[in-house]
Design an enzyme around this catalytic site. Structure first.
Site, PDB file in Angstrom:
ATOM      1  N   SER A 180       0.961  -1.155   0.027  1.00  0.00           N
ATOM      2  CA  SER A 180      -0.193  -0.040   0.000  1.00  0.00           C
ATOM      3  C   SER A 180       0.863   1.351  -0.117  1.00  0.00           C
ATOM      4  O   SER A 180       1.613   1.574   1.033  1.00  0.00           O
ATOM      5  CB  SER A 180      -0.869  -0.048   1.464  1.00  0.00           C
ATOM      6  N   HIS A 223      -1.210  -1.244  -4.272  1.00  0.00           N
ATOM      7  CA  HIS A 223      -2.291  -0.867  -3.678  1.00  0.00           C
ATOM      8  C   HIS A 223      -2.449   0.720  -3.405  1.00  0.00           C
ATOM      9  O   HIS A 223      -1.754   1.129  -2.949  1.00  0.00           O
ATOM     10  CB  HIS A 223      -2.630  -1.598  -2.459  1.00  0.00           C
ATOM     11  N   ASP A 229      -4.936   3.672  -2.222  1.00  0.00           N
ATOM     12  CA  ASP A 229      -5.902   4.115  -1.267  1.00  0.00           C
ATOM     13  C   ASP A 229      -6.561   5.246  -1.594  1.00  0.00           C
ATOM     14  O   ASP A 229      -5.843   6.156  -1.429  1.00  0.00           O
ATOM     15  CB  ASP A 229      -5.536   3.895   0.338  1.00  0.00           C
ATOM     16  N   MET A 277      -9.111   7.854  -0.621  1.00  0.00           N
ATOM     17  CA  MET A 277     -10.139   8.632   0.594  1.00  0.00           C
ATOM     18  C   MET A 277     -10.523   9.785   0.487  1.00  0.00           C
ATOM     19  O   MET A 277      -9.918  10.751  -0.049  1.00  0.00           O
ATOM     20  CB  MET A 277      -9.088   8.339   1.807  1.00  0.00           C
ATOM     21  N   HIS A 300      -8.226   1.174  -4.446  1.00  0.00           N
ATOM     22  CA  HIS A 300      -9.249   0.715  -3.507  1.00  0.00           C
ATOM     23  C   HIS A 300     -10.009   2.047  -3.016  1.00  0.00           C
ATOM     24  O   HIS A 300      -9.464   3.007  -2.644  1.00  0.00           O
ATOM     25  CB  HIS A 300      -8.521   0.293  -2.187  1.00  0.00           C
ATOM     26  N   MET A 339     -12.297   4.276  -1.266  1.00  0.00           N
ATOM     27  CA  MET A 339     -12.950   4.428   0.109  1.00  0.00           C
ATOM     28  C   MET A 339     -13.730   5.682  -0.098  1.00  0.00           C
ATOM     29  O   MET A 339     -13.245   6.789   0.288  1.00  0.00           O
ATOM     30  CB  MET A 339     -11.892   4.393   0.964  1.00  0.00           C
ATOM     31  N   MET A 356     -11.491  -5.979   4.843  1.00  0.00           N
ATOM     32  CA  MET A 356     -10.967  -4.871   5.782  1.00  0.00           C
ATOM     33  C   MET A 356     -10.765  -5.564   7.179  1.00  0.00           C
ATOM     34  O   MET A 356     -11.707  -5.735   7.812  1.00  0.00           O
ATOM     35  CB  MET A 356     -11.820  -3.624   5.922  1.00  0.00           C
ATOM     36  N   ASP A 406      -6.844  -6.390   4.190  1.00  0.00           N
ATOM     37  CA  ASP A 406      -6.390  -5.398   4.097  1.00  0.00           C
ATOM     38  C   ASP A 406      -6.453  -4.722   5.515  1.00  0.00           C
ATOM     39  O   ASP A 406      -7.519  -4.382   5.924  1.00  0.00           O
ATOM     40  CB  ASP A 406      -6.903  -4.312   3.012  1.00  0.00           C
ATOM     41  N   GLY A 407      -5.239  -4.346   5.901  1.00  0.00           N
ATOM     42  CA  GLY A 407      -5.251  -3.853   7.132  1.00  0.00           C
ATOM     43  C   GLY A 407      -4.391  -4.508   8.313  1.00  0.00           C
ATOM     44  O   GLY A 407      -5.022  -5.389   8.966  1.00  0.00           O
ATOM     45  N   GLY A 408      -3.244  -3.921   8.849  1.00  0.00           N
ATOM     46  CA  GLY A 408      -2.550  -4.532   9.966  1.00  0.00           C
ATOM     47  C   GLY A 408      -2.083  -5.712   9.580  1.00  0.00           C
ATOM     48  O   GLY A 408      -1.365  -6.319  10.566  1.00  0.00           O
TER      49      GLY A 408
HETATM   50  C1  DX5 Z   1      -6.829   1.586   5.441  1.00  0.00           C
HETATM   51  C2  DX5 Z   1      -6.159   1.092   3.996  1.00  0.00           C
HETATM   52  C3  DX5 Z   1      -5.074   0.462   3.838  1.00  0.00           C
HETATM   53  C4  DX5 Z   1      -3.815   0.816   4.563  1.00  0.00           C
HETATM   54  C5  DX5 Z   1      -3.164  -0.384   4.997  1.00  0.00           C
HETATM   55  O1  DX5 Z   1      -7.874   2.220   5.286  1.00  0.00           O
HETATM   56  O2  DX5 Z   1      -7.297   0.713   3.030  1.00  0.00           O
HETATM   57  O3  DX5 Z   1      -5.045  -0.096   2.655  1.00  0.00           O
HETATM   58  O4  DX5 Z   1      -3.125   1.460   3.635  1.00  0.00           O
HETATM   59  O5  DX5 Z   1      -2.097   0.019   5.947  1.00  0.00           O
HETATM   60  P1  DX5 Z   1      -1.338  -0.960   6.888  1.00  0.00           P
HETATM   61  O6  DX5 Z   1      -0.870  -2.161   6.225  1.00  0.00           O
HETATM   62  O7  DX5 Z   1      -0.331  -0.207   7.551  1.00  0.00           O
HETATM   63  O8  DX5 Z   1      -2.460  -1.349   8.081  1.00  0.00           O
HETATM   64 ZN    ZN Z   2      -6.716  -0.446   0.935  1.00  0.00          ZN
END
Ligand code: DX5
Ligand code: ZN
Length: 214
Positions: A7, A32, A34, A36, A66, A68, A137, A171-173
């Protein structure tokens, strides 16, 4: 091989080209991106302009975008023209999800569907025949660098058990230490932001995670 999708939200934007070349050289399968909108999530990031710049700089990279966004249907054409390969929307939007997925496909782009942690995996069921990717997510969308919500991983198993044979992303953490849990739950692609760009040895993280076995 497990697909790794770094990402770029976690990259250094003032050094973005080099940060991307590094992960591509290390075997990343996709980038990836993001998007937003400060409505669907409380944060603002990138737009079609960046996707176009990525397309030009990295002509063969798979751009996994992605969205959002509260109103992605108003932007899919711009992202398609900018060069996105995959456009993932959220199942929680107000627009007719099936219609937006069909519109994405009609633009020549692969449609994906994501869901927030609070949304049941069964909300995806009726769309599984229409999409290329499910993006689970494992944090509340909006920010990188959060801790994984491990209970979300069962959604990967849910879509696998529904017979979904497309890309199953999470996706996430995700970090090297928990990546095996996501893979054994059914992930075929790992989105990793801080797990790659925050590590001391990003190439080694990518290499190790790609080789995880289900
Ligand atoms: C969060 C994003 C993720 C984010 C993941 O809203 O959709 O793609 O970049 O970042 P990490 O891997 O640091 O959680
Ligand atoms: Zn994402």
């Amino acid at each position: 091989m497990i697909e790794i999708a770094p990402s770029i939200l976690a990259a250094n934007v003032l050094n973005l080209g080099q940060d991307i070349q590094m992960v591509l050289d290390a075997g990343a399968a996709a980038l990836h991106v993001d998007i937003m909108d400060a409505h669907f999530v409380p944060n603002l990031t990138f737009g079609p302009h960046l996707v176009q710049a990525l397309r030009r700089a990295f002509p063969t990279a798979l751009l996994d975008v992605h969205l959002m966004m509260t109103n992605p249907e108003e932007y899919i054409e711009a992202f398609a023209q900018a060069g996105a390969d995959e456009l993932t929307i959220h199942v929680e939007i107000e627009a007719d999800v099936g219609r937006v997925l069909a519109d994405i496909r009609a633009l020549g782009v692969k449609p994906g569907l994501s869901l927030r942690p609070g949304t049941s995996a069964s909300a995806l069921d009726r769309y599984l025949g229409d999409i290329h990717q499910v993006l689970v997510m494992s944090v509340e969308p909006g920010f990188g660098g959060q801790k994984i919500q491990l209970e979300q991983l069962s959604k990967l198993s849910h879509v696998r058990n529904q017979g979904f044979e497309g890309v199953r992303s999470v996706d996430g953490g995700i970090v090297q230490e928990n990546a095996h849990l996501a893979v054994s739950a059914g992930a075929t692609r790992l989105v990793m932001g801080s797990g790659i760009y925050g590590s001391d040895n990003p190439a080694q993280v990518i290499d190790a995670c790609r080789k995880l076995l289900p």
